[in-house]
Design a protein around this motif. Sequence first.
Motif, PDB file in Angstrom:
ATOM      1  N   GLU A   1     -35.524  32.274  14.593  1.00 46.82           N
ATOM      2  CA  GLU A   1     -34.343  32.544  13.778  1.00 46.82           C
ATOM      3  C   GLU A   1     -34.748  32.496  12.304  1.00 46.82           C
ATOM      4  OE1 GLU A   1     -31.092  33.546  13.708  1.00 46.82           O
ATOM      5  OE2 GLU A   1     -31.325  33.158  11.563  1.00 46.82           O
TER       6      GLU A   1
ATOM      7  N   TYR B   1     -12.330  35.959  26.264  1.00 43.24           N
ATOM      8  CA  TYR B   1     -13.761  35.636  26.060  1.00 43.24           C
ATOM      9  C   TYR B   1     -14.309  34.897  27.295  1.00 43.24           C
ATOM     10  CZ  TYR B   1     -13.837  36.680  20.951  1.00 43.24           C
ATOM     11  OH  TYR B   1     -13.824  37.289  19.713  1.00 43.24           O
TER      12      TYR B   1
ATOM     13  N   ASP C   1     -23.777  42.097  19.144  1.00 44.76           N
ATOM     14  CA  ASP C   1     -22.365  42.473  19.289  1.00 44.76           C
ATOM     15  C   ASP C   1     -22.151  43.972  19.100  1.00 44.76           C
ATOM     16  OD1 ASP C   1     -22.830  42.569  16.547  1.00 44.76           O
ATOM     17  OD2 ASP C   1     -20.959  41.560  16.002  1.00 44.76           O
TER      18      ASP C   1
ATOM     19  N   ARG D   1     -23.734  35.203  12.043  1.00 48.11           N
ATOM     20  CA  ARG D   1     -22.482  35.406  11.287  1.00 48.11           C
ATOM     21  C   ARG D   1     -21.362  34.463  11.732  1.00 48.11           C
ATOM     22  NH1 ARG D   1     -21.730  41.164  12.737  1.00 48.11           N
ATOM     23  NH2 ARG D   1     -23.597  40.886  13.973  1.00 48.11           N
TER      24      ARG D   1
ATOM     25  N   GLY E   1     -17.708  40.553  17.688  1.00 46.85           N
ATOM     26  CA  GLY E   1     -17.027  39.380  18.221  1.00 46.85           C
ATOM     27  C   GLY E   1     -18.010  38.524  19.000  1.00 46.85           C
ATOM     28  N   VAL E   2     -17.698  37.224  19.070  1.00 43.93           N
ATOM     29  CA  VAL E   2     -18.599  36.284  19.731  1.00 43.93           C
ATOM     30  C   VAL E   2     -18.787  36.654  21.205  1.00 43.93           C
ATOM     31  CG1 VAL E   2     -18.828  33.866  20.446  1.00 43.93           C
ATOM     32  CG2 VAL E   2     -18.104  34.414  18.112  1.00 43.93           C
TER      33      VAL E   2
ATOM     34  N   LEU F   1     -13.886  33.273  12.777  1.00 42.30           N
ATOM     35  CA  LEU F   1     -12.773  32.319  12.637  1.00 42.30           C
ATOM     36  C   LEU F   1     -12.370  31.647  13.939  1.00 42.30           C
ATOM     37  CD1 LEU F   1     -11.818  34.977  10.577  1.00 42.30           C
ATOM     38  CD2 LEU F   1     -10.140  33.255  10.117  1.00 42.30           C
ATOM     39  N   PHE F   2     -12.348  32.430  15.043  1.00 41.59           N
ATOM     40  CA  PHE F   2     -11.782  31.838  16.271  1.00 41.59           C
ATOM     41  C   PHE F   2     -12.349  32.502  17.516  1.00 41.59           C
ATOM     42  CE2 PHE F   2      -8.644  34.726  14.219  1.00 41.59           C
ATOM     43  CZ  PHE F   2      -8.765  35.821  15.064  1.00 41.59           C
TER      44      PHE F   2
HETATM   45  C1  LIG Z   1     -16.177  37.516   8.147  1.00 39.71           C
HETATM   46  C2  LIG Z   1     -16.351  37.621   9.623  1.00 39.71           C
HETATM   47  C3  LIG Z   1     -15.338  37.172  10.459  1.00 39.71           C
HETATM   48  C4  LIG Z   1     -15.500  37.216  11.846  1.00 39.71           C
HETATM   49  N1  LIG Z   1     -14.514  36.700  12.644  1.00 39.71           N
HETATM   50  C5  LIG Z   1     -14.731  36.606  13.979  1.00 39.71           C
HETATM   51  C6  LIG Z   1     -13.813  35.899  14.811  1.00 39.71           C
HETATM   52  O1  LIG Z   1     -12.827  35.337  14.346  1.00 39.71           O
HETATM   53  N2  LIG Z   1     -14.078  35.828  16.137  1.00 39.71           N
HETATM   54  C7  LIG Z   1     -15.183  36.413  16.687  1.00 39.71           C
HETATM   55  O2  LIG Z   1     -15.365  36.322  17.904  1.00 39.71           O
HETATM   56  N3  LIG Z   1     -16.085  37.064  15.915  1.00 39.71           N
HETATM   57  C8  LIG Z   1     -15.886  37.173  14.579  1.00 39.71           C
HETATM   58  N4  LIG Z   1     -16.815  37.784  13.789  1.00 39.71           N
HETATM   59  C9  LIG Z   1     -17.932  38.475  14.417  1.00 39.71           C
HETATM   60  C10 LIG Z   1     -19.045  37.541  14.891  1.00 39.71           C
HETATM   61  O3  LIG Z   1     -19.440  36.702  13.845  1.00 39.71           O
HETATM   62  C11 LIG Z   1     -20.207  38.420  15.348  1.00 39.71           C
HETATM   63  O4  LIG Z   1     -19.745  39.314  16.333  1.00 39.71           O
HETATM   64  C12 LIG Z   1     -21.335  37.601  15.955  1.00 39.71           C
HETATM   65  O5  LIG Z   1     -21.842  36.666  15.041  1.00 39.71           O
HETATM   66  C13 LIG Z   1     -22.453  38.555  16.371  1.00 39.71           C
HETATM   67  O6  LIG Z   1     -23.471  37.814  16.964  1.00 39.71           O
HETATM   68  P1  LIG Z   1     -24.930  38.413  17.092  1.00 39.71           P
HETATM   69  O7  LIG Z   1     -25.753  37.346  17.687  1.00 39.71           O
HETATM   70  O8  LIG Z   1     -24.875  39.736  17.736  1.00 39.71           O
HETATM   71  O9  LIG Z   1     -25.394  38.713  15.575  1.00 39.71           O
HETATM   72  P2  LIG Z   1     -25.524  37.707  14.328  1.00 39.71           P
HETATM   73  O10 LIG Z   1     -24.492  36.640  14.388  1.00 39.71           O
HETATM   74  O11 LIG Z   1     -25.565  38.576  13.135  1.00 39.71           O
HETATM   75  O12 LIG Z   1     -26.948  37.037  14.548  1.00 39.71           O
HETATM   76  C14 LIG Z   1     -28.144  37.750  14.293  1.00 39.71           C
HETATM   77  C15 LIG Z   1     -29.200  36.707  13.937  1.00 39.71           C
HETATM   78  O13 LIG Z   1     -30.469  37.344  13.834  1.00 39.71           O
HETATM   79  C16 LIG Z   1     -31.176  36.697  12.788  1.00 39.71           C
HETATM   80  N5  LIG Z   1     -32.257  37.592  12.335  1.00 39.71           N
HETATM   81  C17 LIG Z   1     -32.136  38.790  11.713  1.00 39.71           C
HETATM   82  N6  LIG Z   1     -33.363  39.297  11.466  1.00 39.71           N
HETATM   83  C18 LIG Z   1     -34.264  38.402  11.956  1.00 39.71           C
HETATM   84  C19 LIG Z   1     -35.699  38.372  12.014  1.00 39.71           C
HETATM   85  N7  LIG Z   1     -36.448  39.369  11.530  1.00 39.71           N
HETATM   86  N8  LIG Z   1     -36.300  37.293  12.586  1.00 39.71           N
HETATM   87  C20 LIG Z   1     -35.549  36.279  13.099  1.00 39.71           C
HETATM   88  N9  LIG Z   1     -34.199  36.263  13.059  1.00 39.71           N
HETATM   89  C21 LIG Z   1     -33.566  37.312  12.508  1.00 39.71           C
HETATM   90  C22 LIG Z   1     -30.098  36.502  11.719  1.00 39.71           C
HETATM   91  O14 LIG Z   1     -30.497  35.537  10.764  1.00 39.71           O
HETATM   92  C23 LIG Z   1     -28.921  36.050  12.579  1.00 39.71           C
HETATM   93  O15 LIG Z   1     -28.909  34.652  12.739  1.00 39.71           O
HETATM   94  C24 LIG Z   1     -16.682  37.750  12.395  1.00 39.71           C
HETATM   95  C25 LIG Z   1     -17.703  38.199  11.563  1.00 39.71           C
HETATM   96  C26 LIG Z   1     -17.547  38.145  10.177  1.00 39.71           C
HETATM   97  C27 LIG Z   1     -18.674  38.632   9.302  1.00 39.71           C
END
Ligand SMILES: Cc1cc2nc3c(=O)[nH]c(=O)nc-3n(C[C@H](O)[C@H](O)[C@H](O)COP(=O)(O)OP(=O)(O)OC[C@H]3O[C@@H](n4cnc5c(N)ncnc54)[C@H](O)[C@@H]3O)c2cc1C
Length: 453
Positions: free
Chosen positions: A30, A61, A410, A38, A416-417, A54-55
């Motif tokens: 990471e 889910y 996502d 995010r 979304g989570v 947020l939630f």
């Molecule tokens: C403002 C906001 C509000 C939101 N509200 C909600 C909500 O209320 N409920 C909900 O369910 N979802 C919500 N979401 C969406 C949710 O946060 C995302 O859908 C979720 O975090 C996506 O997960 P992911 O693991 O696909 O990607 P990410 O969470 O983006 O994780 C990707 C990870 O990869 C890592 N990474 C990137 N490049 C590298 C590399 N080269 N080497 C190692 N690590 C790397 C990053 O640092 C990051 O930790 C919200 C998002 C935002 C921005």
Amino acid sequence: MKVIVIGGGPAGCAAAYTLGKQGHEVMLFEAADKVGGRTKQLHRDGFNLGTGALFLMGGIYPRTFALLRELGVADKVVPWAGAAELQDNDDARYRVSFVNLLSYLKIPTLTFGDRLKIASAGLRLLLSRQAANPFDSADLARYDTKEDLESWSRRNLGDRAHEYIVRPIMDFLYAVPASWLSLPFPLSIIKQANKMALSVPPEGIGQVSEWLVAGARNTTVRLATAVDEVERRGERYAVFAGGEWHEADGLVLATESFVAARLMAGFIDQRVYTTLMETPYTEYAHVQIGYAKNPWPNYPVDIVMPVGYGETRNIGAMVLQSRRHPGSVPPGGEAVGVYFNTPPLAHLSDDDIRREAVEGAMRAFGPAPEPSFVHLFRYEKGLTIAGPGHYERLEAIYDKMPPRVCLAGDYFSQAGVEAAVFSGERAALKLDGALNGTAPKKRSAATMDLLPS
Ligand SMILES: Cc1cc2nc3c(=O)[nH]c(=O)nc-3n(C[C@H](O)[C@H](O)[C@H](O)COP(=O)(O)OP(=O)(O)OC[C@H]3O[C@@H](n4cnc5c(N)ncnc54)[C@H](O)[C@@H]3O)c2cc1C
């Protein structure tokens, strides 16, 4: 077998947890100094601020909660009622429950004819077939008629219902006009709206990822270690991170799609690369305003959503954080999260956003003294947005990946989570099948069958 997971957001953490459970030796890299992506939390002046998510959404889910139950932590998650009000242009307020669609039928600006139209569209939708799983791109692709949500909602529900129901909900959830969104995801969610419930882990949403890696077997987590390069070496893969190469039998790339594309550029075909690079992410901004002493302890609702017939609006929603997540503020304090819509952001400076956030919060909840801080979170690529044709494009590359390399994130569904967790588990099970030489099952609407219950 030795496997590497790149990215420690909810998708990567779910993948690592699942691969560990299947008996593989897992190394998760990471880039940041903690997992969560995010969904991470930021601690400031005694406040525990959400940097993004947020939630959680209850029965919508299912995989997230199934894993939390497996980890024995599901009952620690704190429910949130999500009492809300719409704030009209003339400042009239209409009480709704964010999670109860029927509550929107009481909005006084809707006519009897509007309500009839909504009821009849609702009934038709309930009787229609929609994607059974709103987080499975294969299932969603099958129901994508290429119509966008705004056109469907104006045609089926009418303009007023679009403005007072669909638009405020979507502004808060995705911050983009409904015309940017494809239909299968929202229609599938509406069909399951009875399962909707909001909740937040006691330390914030980032705790979902923390729980997953804490419970992951056979897993080493390398924080603050970005992966800079990935190479194919015969039947194996090598990853350059933290100044050294690490070899593995298989990989899960759980970063944002464009990062995955760049890391694999040397060994994927052009179509996969282009699709991943072009997967759209929109700009996103929210502001957390902290008050050491709560200026509005008795405000009757937790969320205020600006509405207004046909108006452009910069703010999608304002949320009293102590109600959403009691541990997020110090005793006696309050924080307001002000969530902006994407289209106006291109014209707003950081100072404009901070100023509008403070003014918006006072218009919504009442006068307040100078806040302790105004913290802006602004992401150039904040949310992945699935427009018409999105799922089909993503599906087309899913099975074109090199052997024993799987994608999670996502972006396969709609931000979304649950989308992240579902994709992480799915990638892990696909990789496990490839490593064990078991024929991968054809992905189908019943992809959930692949996943342990
Ligand atoms: C403002 C906001 C509000 C939101 N509200 C909600 C909500 O209320 N409920 C909900 O369910 N979802 C919500 N979401 C969406 C949710 O946060 C995302 O859908 C979720 O975090 C996506 O997960 P992911 O693991 O696909 O990607 P990410 O969470 O983006 O994780 C990707 C990870 O990869 C890592 N990474 C990137 N490049 C590298 C590399 N080269 N080497 C190692 N690590 C790397 C990053 O640092 C990051 O930790 C919200 C998002 C935002 C921005």
